[in-house]
Scaffold this motif. Structure first.
Motif, PDB file in Angstrom:
ATOM      1  N   ALA A  48      -6.886  -3.393 -13.856  1.00  0.00           N
ATOM      2  CA  ALA A  48      -5.832  -2.988 -13.928  1.00  0.00           C
ATOM      3  C   ALA A  48      -5.845  -1.718 -14.475  1.00  0.00           C
ATOM      4  CB  ALA A  48      -4.797  -3.550 -15.073  1.00  0.00           C
ATOM      5  N   GLY A  49      -6.079  -0.889 -15.138  1.00  0.00           N
ATOM      6  CA  GLY A  49      -6.155   0.725 -15.296  1.00  0.00           C
ATOM      7  C   GLY A  49      -6.748   1.231 -13.745  1.00  0.00           C
ATOM      8  N   VAL A  50      -8.447   0.866 -13.576  1.00  0.00           N
ATOM      9  CA  VAL A  50      -8.607   1.093 -12.389  1.00  0.00           C
ATOM     10  C   VAL A  50      -7.832   1.148 -10.868  1.00  0.00           C
ATOM     11  CG1 VAL A  50     -10.781   0.923 -10.884  1.00  0.00           C
ATOM     12  CG2 VAL A  50     -10.969   0.867 -13.099  1.00  0.00           C
ATOM     13  N   ALA A  51      -7.119   0.004 -10.967  1.00  0.00           N
ATOM     14  CA  ALA A  51      -5.866  -0.435  -9.891  1.00  0.00           C
ATOM     15  C   ALA A  51      -5.107   0.868 -10.429  1.00  0.00           C
ATOM     16  CB  ALA A  51      -5.234  -1.868 -10.078  1.00  0.00           C
ATOM     17  N   ILE A  52      -4.647   0.875 -10.948  1.00  0.00           N
ATOM     18  CA  ILE A  52      -3.309   2.351 -11.025  1.00  0.00           C
ATOM     19  C   ILE A  52      -3.806   3.697 -10.899  1.00  0.00           C
ATOM     20  CG2 ILE A  52      -1.350   3.342 -12.858  1.00  0.00           C
ATOM     21  CD1 ILE A  52      -1.336   0.700 -12.373  1.00  0.00           C
ATOM     22  N   LEU A  56      -2.482   5.799  -7.268  1.00  0.00           N
ATOM     23  CA  LEU A  56      -2.193   7.195  -7.429  1.00  0.00           C
ATOM     24  C   LEU A  56      -3.563   8.138  -6.480  1.00  0.00           C
ATOM     25  CD1 LEU A  56      -1.402   7.635 -10.585  1.00  0.00           C
ATOM     26  CD2 LEU A  56       0.200   6.868  -8.721  1.00  0.00           C
ATOM     27  N   TRP A  57      -4.957   7.765  -6.628  1.00  0.00           N
ATOM     28  CA  TRP A  57      -5.827   8.354  -6.028  1.00  0.00           C
ATOM     29  C   TRP A  57      -6.028   8.678  -4.580  1.00  0.00           C
ATOM     30  CZ3 TRP A  57      -8.156  12.903  -5.062  1.00  0.00           C
ATOM     31  CH2 TRP A  57      -9.502  13.022  -3.942  1.00  0.00           C
ATOM     32  N   VAL A  58      -5.901   6.982  -4.347  1.00  0.00           N
ATOM     33  CA  VAL A  58      -6.885   6.754  -3.013  1.00  0.00           C
ATOM     34  C   VAL A  58      -5.513   7.426  -1.541  1.00  0.00           C
ATOM     35  CG1 VAL A  58      -6.983   4.916  -1.277  1.00  0.00           C
ATOM     36  CG2 VAL A  58      -7.674   4.825  -3.475  1.00  0.00           C
ATOM     37  N   ILE A 258       1.536   3.485   0.691  1.00  0.00           N
ATOM     38  CA  ILE A 258       2.449   1.884   0.749  1.00  0.00           C
ATOM     39  C   ILE A 258       1.651   0.482  -0.137  1.00  0.00           C
ATOM     40  CG2 ILE A 258       1.905   0.519   2.931  1.00  0.00           C
ATOM     41  CD1 ILE A 258       4.628  -0.341   2.886  1.00  0.00           C
ATOM     42  N   PHE A 259       0.381   0.551   0.026  1.00  0.00           N
ATOM     43  CA  PHE A 259      -0.712  -0.198  -0.306  1.00  0.00           C
ATOM     44  C   PHE A 259      -0.035   0.378  -2.265  1.00  0.00           C
ATOM     45  CE2 PHE A 259      -2.547  -0.404   3.555  1.00  0.00           C
ATOM     46  CZ  PHE A 259      -2.182  -1.563   4.006  1.00  0.00           C
ATOM     47  N   SER A 260      -0.514   1.935  -2.279  1.00  0.00           N
ATOM     48  CA  SER A 260       0.047   1.725  -3.668  1.00  0.00           C
ATOM     49  C   SER A 260       0.553   1.879  -4.214  1.00  0.00           C
ATOM     50  CB  SER A 260      -0.832   3.615  -2.938  1.00  0.00           C
ATOM     51  OG  SER A 260      -2.597   3.934  -3.407  1.00  0.00           O
ATOM     52  N   ALA A 261       1.867   2.213  -3.695  1.00  0.00           N
ATOM     53  CA  ALA A 261       3.795   2.072  -3.546  1.00  0.00           C
ATOM     54  C   ALA A 261       3.892   0.659  -4.731  1.00  0.00           C
ATOM     55  CB  ALA A 261       4.398   2.835  -3.584  1.00  0.00           C
ATOM     56  N   VAL A 262       3.594  -0.456  -3.206  1.00  0.00           N
ATOM     57  CA  VAL A 262       3.196  -1.859  -4.050  1.00  0.00           C
ATOM     58  C   VAL A 262       2.939  -2.418  -5.376  1.00  0.00           C
ATOM     59  CG1 VAL A 262       2.350  -4.270  -3.494  1.00  0.00           C
ATOM     60  CG2 VAL A 262       3.655  -2.560  -1.669  1.00  0.00           C
ATOM     61  N   THR A 263       1.214  -1.644  -5.247  1.00  0.00           N
ATOM     62  CA  THR A 263       0.699  -2.274  -7.105  1.00  0.00           C
ATOM     63  C   THR A 263       1.719  -0.980  -8.020  1.00  0.00           C
ATOM     64  OG1 THR A 263      -1.494  -1.881  -5.482  1.00  0.00           O
ATOM     65  CG2 THR A 263      -1.323  -1.012  -7.967  1.00  0.00           C
TER      66      THR A 263
END
Length: 456
Positions: A48-52, A56-58, A258-263
């Motif tokens: 989950a931490g790597v996901a967040i 933000l980074w990608v 948009i993918f990151s915003a969803v996460t």
């Protein structure tokens, strides 16, 4: 690149260009893939931490990298127009610009990272892992940006196998570094998800080293003498690249973010939900490297033909790339449906996470099909240097239609978190349709211009 006359010749040349680009993109994303998979095996909190952190980074990386991608059509059109003497200066200025952009990202990140993470409703351990992961990763931003500028130069010359070799040489380093720093080997502490950031940063430095050595020593790159002369930075050269690159970068940012915003929006759900979503989106993004690679190959092919005013040939390449992307997307969709269980178990061994991942993967089948149309069309439009309208279309499709519809479906329907995935599908589908209309317009306008010139 070289001129082709028949469809058979075009298919052969396009596949020659595409194959190494595809291997390169899959290899580069494999670093993120292994980061996610190996972090997930360290624990759900690490995943989950790597996901967040990745969320933000990608989008920042891909958006800024879009500016570097502008070198591909610039160099492709210079070589197509037999103006090779102008290529070295364009590449050097691209390196200067990429370094400056990397430094700006680091400065901005220093001030905004904590406030952004504090706005999110995260468990304290997940927040801590996300922050430290990004700090570790940031030490490799400068070499990463420089590499992507140099890679655009190499690919634009049609030597896509070289970047493939560089990636394949670098990938084992990433896996070994992950193993050492995530799980704590050779006497080092186990950093968990944070170790993935350390490993990726170190891999970026290795990748840049390989790239510089090849450009200096291997023909035809060595004939351009990229590193033998270092002229002063040119604001005009930067502006020429930014005029093409900024719209490309922002358009890519709108799509990826948009993918990151969803996460980030899913941070209101449980840690297991975040982990499952990240697992599914990570695998789907891995498959997205296929249409993205086709898009990059189209930028080179279409840019070369457009630069030489061979507009009919540029048009043929456009439809060839779209057709290949759709075919491969259908095959990938079948594979996702058939092997959703094994894929889910790659990321985590908890039953709840596995079942939720399988549920999200079902939706991934449909939005990767939309990507198969949209991404190649964007690549073709970049070859024509048509980027401004594409930027507007991306914003409307993803942020005006996709994200709001996803929020509504997630909040007010039975779909729950899967509603965000339905929003992604909707945004990508709208984007694909509008981009196709734009491509037809650009091709028609280009043909009219060439015909008018010939009649004079």
């Amino acid at each position: 690149m070289y001129k082709t006359d028949t469809w058979q010749q075009k298919v052969k040349l396009f596949l020659i260009i595409l194959g190494p680009i595809l291997v390169t993109q899959l290899g580069m994303y494999a670093m993120n893939f292994f980061d996610t998979v190996m972090s997930g095996n360290a624990g759900a909190e690490d995943l989950a931490g790597v996901a967040i952190g990745s969320s933000l980074w990608v989008p920042i990386f891909t958006g800024i990298n879009g500016i570097m991608l502008a070198l591909s059509p610039i160099v492709a059109q210079l070589t197509g127009a037999d103006q090779k003497q102008d290529v070295p200066s364009a590449v050097r200025q691209g390196v200067y610009l990429s370094t400056l952009l990397a430094i700006l990202v680091l400065i901005i990140g220093f001030f905004v990272l904590d406030p952004i993470l504090n706005l999110m409703k995260l468990e304290s351990e997940v927040r801590s892992i996300a922050k430290d992961y990004l700090i570790a990763l940031s030490t490799g931003i400068i070499p990463l940006f420089i590499y992507n500028g140099l890679r655009s130069f190499i690919d634009a010359l049609g030597a896509t196998r070289v970047t493939m070799v560089i990636t394949l040489l670098s990938l084992p380093f990433n896996i070994v570094f992950n193993y050492i720093f995530i799980f704590g080997k050779f006497g080092l502490p186990a950093y968990g998800g944070v170790g993935a950031g350390i490993a990726t940063s170190m891999t970026y430095w290795v990748t840049l080293l390989f790239t510089v050595m090849i450009i200096i020593r291997v023909r035809p790159f060595s004939t351009y003498a990229i590193f033998k002369v270092f002229e002063r930075p040119s604001i005009q050269a930067w502006w020429n690249q930014l005029k093409i690159g900024v719209p490309i970068g922002i358009a890519i940012f709108f799509e990826v973010s948009i993918f990151s915003a969803v996460t980030i929006l899913m941070s209101t759900y449980s840690t297991n939900t975040i982990a499952a979503h990240q697992a599914a989106i990570n695998f789907a993004s891995f498959l997205y490297m296929i249409p993205l690679s086709i898009a990059m190959a189209l930028t080179i092919a279409v840019g070369f033909e457009a630069g030489g005013n061979r507009r009919d040939h540029a048009k043929q390449y456009s439809y060839l790339g779209i057709g290949i992307a759709v075919l491969l997307s259908i095959l990938c969709g079948i594979a996702i449906y058939a092997f959703d269980g094994p894929v889910a178990r790659l990321y985590n061994d908890q039953t709840e996470v596995i079942e939720m991942t399988k549920h999200f993967l079902f939706y991934a089948i449909f939005f990767q099909l939309s990507d198969a149309f949209g991404a190649p069309i964007q690549g073709a439009l970049r070859g024509y240097k048509d980027v401004n309208i594409t930027l507007l279309m991306a914003f409307v499709s993803y942020w005006v239609i996709g994200l709001p519809s996803g929020y509504l479906m997630a909040t007010y329907t039975f779909l729950g978190p899967a509603g965000y995935w339905m929003g992604l599908i909707t945004g990508l589908a709208v984007g694909a349709i509008t981009l196709f209309i734009r491509l037809i317009y650009v091709q028609k306008n280009a043909s009219s211009t060439v015909n008018a010139t010939k009649s004079q």
